[in-house]
Design a protein around this motif. Sequence first.
Motif, PDB file in Angstrom:
ATOM      1  N   ASP A 208      -6.051   2.038   2.729  1.00 22.39           N
ATOM      2  CA  ASP A 208      -6.405   2.931   1.620  1.00 22.39           C
ATOM      3  C   ASP A 208      -7.592   3.828   1.959  1.00 22.39           C
ATOM      4  OD1 ASP A 208      -8.299   0.941   1.654  1.00 22.39           O
ATOM      5  OD2 ASP A 208      -8.224   0.493  -0.494  1.00 22.39           O
ATOM      6  N   CYS A 209      -7.925   3.935   3.243  1.00 23.01           N
ATOM      7  CA  CYS A 209      -9.033   4.785   3.676  1.00 23.01           C
ATOM      8  C   CYS A 209      -8.533   6.140   4.181  1.00 23.01           C
ATOM      9  CB  CYS A 209      -9.825   4.098   4.788  1.00 23.01           C
ATOM     10  SG  CYS A 209     -10.838   2.711   4.209  1.00 23.01           S
TER      11      CYS A 209
ATOM     12  N   TYR B  24      -3.304  -4.226  -7.527  1.00 23.29           N
ATOM     13  CA  TYR B  24      -3.907  -3.080  -8.204  1.00 23.29           C
ATOM     14  C   TYR B  24      -2.887  -2.385  -9.094  1.00 23.29           C
ATOM     15  CZ  TYR B  24      -7.574  -3.750  -4.760  1.00 23.29           C
ATOM     16  OH  TYR B  24      -8.562  -4.294  -4.005  1.00 23.29           O
TER      17      TYR B  24
ATOM     18  N   ASN C  40     -19.868   6.044  -8.216  1.00 21.56           N
ATOM     19  CA  ASN C  40     -19.323   5.606  -6.938  1.00 21.56           C
ATOM     20  C   ASN C  40     -20.214   6.027  -5.767  1.00 21.56           C
ATOM     21  OD1 ASN C  40     -17.161   4.418  -8.191  1.00 21.56           O
ATOM     22  ND2 ASN C  40     -15.726   6.089  -7.787  1.00 21.56           N
TER      23      ASN C  40
ATOM     24  N   CYS D  78      -3.687   7.743   4.622  1.00 20.51           N
ATOM     25  CA  CYS D  78      -4.462   7.153   5.717  1.00 20.51           C
ATOM     26  C   CYS D  78      -3.854   7.522   7.065  1.00 20.51           C
ATOM     27  CB  CYS D  78      -4.496   5.634   5.563  1.00 20.51           C
ATOM     28  SG  CYS D  78      -5.223   4.765   6.966  1.00 20.51           S
TER      29      CYS D  78
ATOM     30  N   ASN E  28      -0.898   4.500  -0.927  1.00 21.04           N
ATOM     31  CA  ASN E  28      -2.087   4.959  -0.200  1.00 21.04           C
ATOM     32  C   ASN E  28      -1.908   5.131   1.302  1.00 21.04           C
ATOM     33  OD1 ASN E  28      -4.141   4.705  -2.493  1.00 21.04           O
ATOM     34  ND2 ASN E  28      -3.280   2.638  -2.441  1.00 21.04           N
TER      35      ASN E  28
ATOM     36  N   ILE F 191     -13.792   7.882  -1.895  1.00 20.77           N
ATOM     37  CA  ILE F 191     -12.657   8.798  -2.058  1.00 20.77           C
ATOM     38  C   ILE F 191     -12.595   9.270  -3.512  1.00 20.77           C
ATOM     39  CG2 ILE F 191     -10.140   8.969  -2.029  1.00 20.77           C
ATOM     40  CD1 ILE F 191     -10.155   7.000   0.319  1.00 20.77           C
ATOM     41  N   GLU F 192     -12.764   8.326  -4.433  1.00 16.22           N
ATOM     42  CA  GLU F 192     -12.782   8.655  -5.867  1.00 16.22           C
ATOM     43  C   GLU F 192     -14.212   9.080  -6.222  1.00 16.22           C
ATOM     44  OE1 GLU F 192      -9.891   5.368  -4.937  1.00 16.22           O
ATOM     45  OE2 GLU F 192     -12.030   5.677  -4.642  1.00 16.22           O
TER      46      GLU F 192
ATOM     47  N   ARG G  46     -11.195   1.644  -5.693  1.00 15.30           N
ATOM     48  CA  ARG G  46     -10.279   1.141  -6.725  1.00 15.30           C
ATOM     49  C   ARG G  46     -10.588  -0.294  -7.140  1.00 15.30           C
ATOM     50  NH1 ARG G  46      -4.684  -0.076  -3.449  1.00 15.30           N
ATOM     51  NH2 ARG G  46      -5.646  -1.044  -1.643  1.00 15.30           N
TER      52      ARG G  46
ATOM     53  N   SER H  24     -11.921   3.697  -0.517  1.00 14.72           N
ATOM     54  CA  SER H  24     -11.395   3.635  -1.877  1.00 14.72           C
ATOM     55  C   SER H  24     -12.226   2.697  -2.742  1.00 14.72           C
ATOM     56  CB  SER H  24      -9.938   3.161  -1.871  1.00 14.72           C
ATOM     57  OG  SER H  24      -9.466   3.034  -3.210  1.00 14.72           O
TER      58      SER H  24
ATOM     59  N   GLU I  71       0.818  -1.215   0.000  1.00 16.89           N
ATOM     60  CA  GLU I  71       0.000   0.000   0.000  1.00 16.89           C
ATOM     61  C   GLU I  71       0.855   1.270   0.000  1.00 16.89           C
ATOM     62  OE1 GLU I  71      -3.056   0.415  -0.406  1.00 16.89           O
ATOM     63  OE2 GLU I  71      -4.123  -1.423   0.143  1.00 16.89           O
TER      64      GLU I  71
END
Length: 233
Positions: free
Chosen positions: A86-87, A232, A123, A18, A14, A117-118, A198, A196, A11
Amino acid sequence: MISVIVPSFNEEANIAQCLVSLSHQTLARNEYEVIVVDGGSTDKTCEIARKYADMVFIQKSKKVGGARNDGVEAAKGDIVATTDADCILPSDWLEQIRDAFLKEPELAQVYGPVYPIEDSIGNRFSLFLANTFSRIGYYSRTFYYTLGCNTAFRKELFVKAGMYRCIDAGDDLEIAMRMKDVGRVRFLGSLKVGFSMRRYQQFGTAKSLYEWFYIVAHGGETQKYAYSKKQYK
């Protein structure tokens, strides 16, 4: 004292955002600790995490539930909160968690909704449906659709309930059903976390949800699909 458990795996892109969000909480820094439990990252995740976290170590148990369990075993706090690497956490996240447990001595677990987030209409709609599903389960008292990225436990009761099962998916649902047997489980609508999207953007929402439901329906493990440790782009 609140102990925040953050599982991680590759990660590096990201985890800083966080942990920075956890560094800017309205609680004093000595009122909480941050523990990153890594699944054996091959990138710079652990190196970055050590700049912000109080403790970083490699997990000994399997799956993300096992990583959270390992973190709880190392935790000093009476309350343990879990999120994902990733938060993004709002500044009053831990204050809301602390206040919820102070107000209700019988409270065993608290959890809340998520926002993307995106940001996009698609979303937002996807997470609106997820949050609605969570609310329906809670208010009907038929199930508790909790998320490991936005939940907190009274540590003593979490251990008493048996902690997370080390499975590939569905551990969040399963632990809540056991937590309600040792205390009250509370959905807190104001306890929002940046989530996230993603996974859904890369692999598709329908496909990702189908795989999750398939794994959960098969007891949390299956040879057909793997939900955790996705790679990812």
